[in-house]
Enzyme design. Sequence first.
Site, PDB file in Angstrom:
ATOM      1  N   ASP A 109      -5.777 -29.071  -9.943  1.00  0.00           N
ATOM      2  CA  ASP A 109      -4.507 -29.758  -9.708  1.00  0.00           C
ATOM      3  C   ASP A 109      -4.859 -31.003  -8.904  1.00  0.00           C
ATOM      4  OD1 ASP A 109      -1.800 -30.361  -9.472  1.00  0.00           O
ATOM      5  OD2 ASP A 109      -1.513 -29.051  -7.747  1.00  0.00           O
ATOM      6  N   GLU A 130      -4.519 -31.022 -14.784  1.00  0.00           N
ATOM      7  CA  GLU A 130      -3.130 -31.365 -15.058  1.00  0.00           C
ATOM      8  C   GLU A 130      -2.965 -32.875 -15.119  1.00  0.00           C
ATOM      9  OE1 GLU A 130       0.633 -29.068 -13.701  1.00  0.00           O
ATOM     10  OE2 GLU A 130       0.203 -30.568 -12.160  1.00  0.00           O
ATOM     11  N   ASP A 136      -1.027 -25.491  -4.173  1.00  0.00           N
ATOM     12  CA  ASP A 136      -1.944 -26.319  -4.960  1.00  0.00           C
ATOM     13  C   ASP A 136      -3.021 -25.470  -5.626  1.00  0.00           C
ATOM     14  OD1 ASP A 136      -0.744 -28.909  -4.376  1.00  0.00           O
ATOM     15  OD2 ASP A 136      -1.458 -28.590  -2.330  1.00  0.00           O
TER      16      ASP A 136
END
Length: 172
Positions: free
Chosen positions: A7, A67, A144
């Site tokens: 992430d 992502e 996260d």
Amino acid sequence: MLVLGIDPVTRQLGYGFVEQRADDIQTHDYCTLRLQSSLSMEQRLYQIHSHIVNMISMFTPDEIAIEEPFLGHGSSQYITPAFAIGQAQAAVLIAATSQNIPIFRYSPTQVKSSVADHGTATKAQVQAMVRMILSIGEPSIDPDAADALAIALCHLRQREVKEILNQNSSPP
């Protein structure tokens, strides 16, 4: 298949290693890399790159899932964060490419749909599903790190779907 999910954020980069063997999925390591806001953007990007290269050498993942930045719907409030995420993503992509690790990108909606069965799932819902899928007994996971594990799980599910489609489309 060992996947490193990331992430990408420039101040708090979540990462997680998920391995699939036959029908079993396990996590090996997950955490949030917290970078000091007093560092310049260049220093943070260098640290992200260095950490990713080190993690690749320690765990030797087969693939990396990351992502994509969320751009929002016509609102300028998302533009600056999207650029910062894009820069963190670039540091990860360069690190992965330098180590010859294949990279796969997923939108936030794809990740949420894959893990929580709907693209508008909340962070708490994604975190709960990650804990359940990976049998993580901790009462909470850093958001996260949970997002990074969800990205890795999304990649594993996308690989399964692709393999099924390839099997069904190949002649007998």
